[in-house]
Design an enzyme around this catalytic site. Structure first.
Site, PDB file in Angstrom:
ATOM      1  N   SER A   8       0.842  -1.199   0.000  1.00  0.00           N
ATOM      2  CA  SER A   8       0.000   0.000   0.000  1.00  0.00           C
ATOM      3  C   SER A   8       0.876   1.248   0.000  1.00  0.00           C
ATOM      4  O   SER A   8       1.657   1.479   0.922  1.00  0.00           O
ATOM      5  CB  SER A   8      -0.907   0.013   1.230  1.00  0.00           C
ATOM      6  OG  SER A   8      -1.460   1.306   1.374  1.00  0.00           O
ATOM      7  N   HIS A  33      -1.327  -1.197  -4.209  1.00  0.00           N
ATOM      8  CA  HIS A  33      -2.601  -0.832  -3.580  1.00  0.00           C
ATOM      9  C   HIS A  33      -2.614   0.675  -3.319  1.00  0.00           C
ATOM     10  O   HIS A  33      -1.684   1.228  -2.731  1.00  0.00           O
ATOM     11  CB  HIS A  33      -2.702  -1.610  -2.261  1.00  0.00           C
ATOM     12  CG  HIS A  33      -4.001  -1.479  -1.538  1.00  0.00           C
ATOM     13  ND1 HIS A  33      -5.107  -2.257  -1.809  1.00  0.00           N
ATOM     14  CD2 HIS A  33      -4.366  -0.666  -0.511  1.00  0.00           C
ATOM     15  CE1 HIS A  33      -6.094  -1.943  -0.985  1.00  0.00           C
ATOM     16  NE2 HIS A  33      -5.677  -0.968  -0.192  1.00  0.00           N
ATOM     17  N   ASP A  35      -4.810   3.793  -1.669  1.00  0.00           N
ATOM     18  CA  ASP A  35      -5.893   4.095  -0.725  1.00  0.00           C
ATOM     19  C   ASP A  35      -6.411   5.514  -0.915  1.00  0.00           C
ATOM     20  O   ASP A  35      -5.742   6.480  -0.558  1.00  0.00           O
ATOM     21  CB  ASP A  35      -5.375   3.936   0.709  1.00  0.00           C
ATOM     22  CG  ASP A  35      -5.134   2.484   1.062  1.00  0.00           C
ATOM     23  OD1 ASP A  35      -6.095   1.700   0.974  1.00  0.00           O
ATOM     24  OD2 ASP A  35      -3.999   2.137   1.416  1.00  0.00           O
ATOM     25  N   MET A  37      -8.960   8.314   0.162  1.00  0.00           N
ATOM     26  CA  MET A  37      -9.766   8.673   1.339  1.00  0.00           C
ATOM     27  C   MET A  37     -10.317  10.086   1.186  1.00  0.00           C
ATOM     28  O   MET A  37      -9.590  10.992   0.751  1.00  0.00           O
ATOM     29  CB  MET A  37      -8.910   8.625   2.601  1.00  0.00           C
ATOM     30  CG  MET A  37      -8.244   7.288   2.838  1.00  0.00           C
ATOM     31  SD  MET A  37      -7.225   7.366   4.318  1.00  0.00           S
ATOM     32  CE  MET A  37      -6.484   5.732   4.275  1.00  0.00           C
ATOM     33  N   HIS A  66      -8.462   1.302  -3.808  1.00  0.00           N
ATOM     34  CA  HIS A  66      -9.390   1.092  -2.691  1.00  0.00           C
ATOM     35  C   HIS A  66     -10.059   2.427  -2.374  1.00  0.00           C
ATOM     36  O   HIS A  66      -9.417   3.326  -1.818  1.00  0.00           O
ATOM     37  CB  HIS A  66      -8.570   0.559  -1.501  1.00  0.00           C
ATOM     38  CG  HIS A  66      -9.344   0.327  -0.251  1.00  0.00           C
ATOM     39  ND1 HIS A  66      -8.740   0.031   0.957  1.00  0.00           N
ATOM     40  CD2 HIS A  66     -10.677   0.342   0.004  1.00  0.00           C
ATOM     41  CE1 HIS A  66      -9.656  -0.130   1.882  1.00  0.00           C
ATOM     42  NE2 HIS A  66     -10.837   0.074   1.347  1.00  0.00           N
ATOM     43  N   MET A  68     -12.161   4.622  -0.290  1.00  0.00           N
ATOM     44  CA  MET A  68     -12.791   4.840   1.020  1.00  0.00           C
ATOM     45  C   MET A  68     -13.485   6.192   0.958  1.00  0.00           C
ATOM     46  O   MET A  68     -13.078   7.168   1.596  1.00  0.00           O
ATOM     47  CB  MET A  68     -11.726   4.797   2.123  1.00  0.00           C
ATOM     48  CG  MET A  68     -11.262   3.373   2.402  1.00  0.00           C
ATOM     49  SD  MET A  68      -9.719   3.325   3.309  1.00  0.00           S
ATOM     50  CE  MET A  68      -8.576   3.400   1.942  1.00  0.00           C
ATOM     51  N   MET A 137     -11.450  -5.640   5.669  1.00  0.00           N
ATOM     52  CA  MET A 137     -10.675  -4.690   6.477  1.00  0.00           C
ATOM     53  C   MET A 137     -10.342  -5.327   7.819  1.00  0.00           C
ATOM     54  O   MET A 137     -11.235  -5.747   8.557  1.00  0.00           O
ATOM     55  CB  MET A 137     -11.457  -3.397   6.692  1.00  0.00           C
ATOM     56  CG  MET A 137     -11.679  -2.568   5.437  1.00  0.00           C
ATOM     57  SD  MET A 137     -10.186  -2.206   4.492  1.00  0.00           S
ATOM     58  CE  MET A 137      -9.173  -1.376   5.721  1.00  0.00           C
ATOM     59  N   ASP A 175      -6.681  -6.368   4.430  1.00  0.00           N
ATOM     60  CA  ASP A 175      -6.105  -5.020   4.393  1.00  0.00           C
ATOM     61  C   ASP A 175      -6.058  -4.403   5.790  1.00  0.00           C
ATOM     62  O   ASP A 175      -7.094  -4.133   6.394  1.00  0.00           O
ATOM     63  CB  ASP A 175      -6.966  -4.153   3.451  1.00  0.00           C
ATOM     64  CG  ASP A 175      -6.358  -2.785   3.219  1.00  0.00           C
ATOM     65  OD1 ASP A 175      -5.235  -2.525   3.691  1.00  0.00           O
ATOM     66  OD2 ASP A 175      -7.024  -1.970   2.549  1.00  0.00           O
TER      67      ASP A 175
HETATM   68  C1  DX5 Z   1      -6.300   1.578   5.748  1.00  0.00           C
HETATM   69  C2  DX5 Z   1      -5.880   1.249   4.333  1.00  0.00           C
HETATM   70  C3  DX5 Z   1      -4.764   0.292   4.237  1.00  0.00           C
HETATM   71  C4  DX5 Z   1      -3.487   0.753   4.842  1.00  0.00           C
HETATM   72  C5  DX5 Z   1      -2.749  -0.442   5.341  1.00  0.00           C
HETATM   73  O1  DX5 Z   1      -7.428   2.373   5.714  1.00  0.00           O
HETATM   74  O2  DX5 Z   1      -6.971   0.702   3.618  1.00  0.00           O
HETATM   75  O3  DX5 Z   1      -4.554  -0.126   2.901  1.00  0.00           O
HETATM   76  O4  DX5 Z   1      -2.655   1.464   3.956  1.00  0.00           O
HETATM   77  O5  DX5 Z   1      -1.630   0.007   6.009  1.00  0.00           O
HETATM   78  P1  DX5 Z   1      -0.881  -0.911   7.069  1.00  0.00           P
HETATM   79  O6  DX5 Z   1      -0.390  -2.096   6.314  1.00  0.00           O
HETATM   80  O7  DX5 Z   1       0.197  -0.020   7.573  1.00  0.00           O
HETATM   81  O8  DX5 Z   1      -1.878  -1.281   8.140  1.00  0.00           O
HETATM   82 ZN    ZN Z   2      -6.558  -0.180   1.581  1.00  0.00          ZN
END
Ligand code: DX5
Ligand code: ZN
Length: 223
Positions: A8, A33, A35, A37, A66, A68, A137, A175
Site C-alpha cells: 500500500s 494498492h 488508498d 480517502m 481502494h 474509502m 478490512m 487489508d
Molecule cells: C487503511 C488502508 C490500508 C493501509 C494499510 O485504511 O486501507 O490499505 O494502507 O496500512 P498498514 O499495512 O500499515 O496497516
Molecule cells: Zn486499503
C-alpha cells in the site's frame, strides 16, 4: 498456494514517490494498492485520481484502487481512466451495491467490495457472484500502521467457505496491520491477497519483506 502481494502506497515516502514506485516495479509484488480517502467515509484525506494517474504512468504492476469515499459511483469512470485495474468500493458506502458493481464492470475494471471490521460477511451472500475481490478490512479504515484485528481471521474462514460452496473464483484480500508476523495465519484462514503498507515501506529492506510475504503462502502449504 502463492498469495498475491499488494503493497500500500499510503506508507511510502511521498517526497520520493518515483523511487518508491520503482522499488515496487523491481519487487515480487503483484499489485500496487492505492488508498483513496475523502475525509467523509473515513476520518482522513489521502489522494485522488490525479495521483493514481501519475502513478499509473510509472508503475508496471496493476493498480488496486481502494475507494474509502462516499458516493463512489460518481467517480468510478474517472478512476478507471486514471489507470485503476481493480476498483474496490465499500459495502457500507453503497446503497445500490449491485448497480455500482455493474458500473465498475462496464468500465472493464475488476470489481472489489470492501467490508469494515464490524460488517458481517453474510451481507455479501446475494452479491458474491458479481464480485471479483472481497477486501476484508482488518483495521478500521482511514489510517496506516494500525493493529490487526484478529476477529478478521474468523470472518475470512466464513467467507472462504461461502466461496467454496458456490464454486466461485472470488479473491479474498486482507487489508490493515498485515506483516510477516501474521501473514501465514491470514493465508491459512483462506485469504489469497495481502495488502501491506507499513510492514513493507517502513522496513529496512522492503524488497526482502515482499519476497518473504510471498513465501509465507508456500510455508502454509507445507504445514
Ligand atoms: C487503511 C488502508 C490500508 C493501509 C494499510 O485504511 O486501507 O490499505 O494502507 O496500512 P498498514 O499495512 O500499515 O496497516
Ligand atoms: Zn486499503
Amino acid at each position: 498456494m502463492t498469495p498475491l502481494i499488494a503493497p500500500s502506497l499510503l506508507a511510502a515516502d511521498f517526497t520520493k514517490l518515483h523511487d518508491e514506485v520503482d522499488l515496487i516495479n523491481r519487487s515480487d509484488a503483484d499489485w500496487l494498492h492505492l488508498d483513496v480517502m475523502d475525509g467523509r467515509f473515513v476520518p482522513n484525506i489521502s489522494f485522488g485520481m490525479m495521483l493514481v494517474k501519475a502513478v499509473d504512468g510509472i508503475c508496471t504492476k496493476p493498480l488496486d484502487v481502494h475507494l474509502m469515499i462516499v458516493e463512489p459511483e460518481k467517480y468510478i469512470e474517472s478512476f478507471r481512466e486514471a489507470g485503476a485495474d481493480v476498483i474496490t468500493v465499500h459495502l457500507e458506502a453503497c446503497p445500490h451495491l449491485h448497480r455500482t458493481l455493474q458500473q465498475i464492470h462496464a468500465t472493464g475494471a475488476r470489481a472489489g467490495v470492501a467490508i469494515n471490521p464490524h460488517t458481517p460477511v453474510q451481507l455479501l451472500e446475494d452479491v458474491l457472484e458479481d464480485i471479483d475481490l472481497v477486501c476484508m478490512m482488518s483495521v478500521n479504515p482511514g489510517f496506516g500502521g494500525q493493529k490487526f484485528i484478529y476477529r478478521t481471521l474468523e470472518k475470512t474462514k466464513q467467507l472462504r467457505q461461502m466461496i467454496i460452496e458456490r464454486n466461485l473464483p472470488t479473491q479474498i484480500e486482507i487489508d490493515g496491520g498485515v506483516g510477516l508476523q501474521n501473514a501465514a495465519a491470514i493465508l491459512s484462514a483462506g485469504a489469497n491477497v495481502l495488502v501491506a503498507g507499513s510492514s513493507v515501506f517502513k522496513a529496512d529492506d522492503p524488497l526482502q519483506v515482499i519476497t518473504r510475504l510471498k513465501q509465507c503462502g508456500q510455508e502454509t502449504l507445507l504445514v
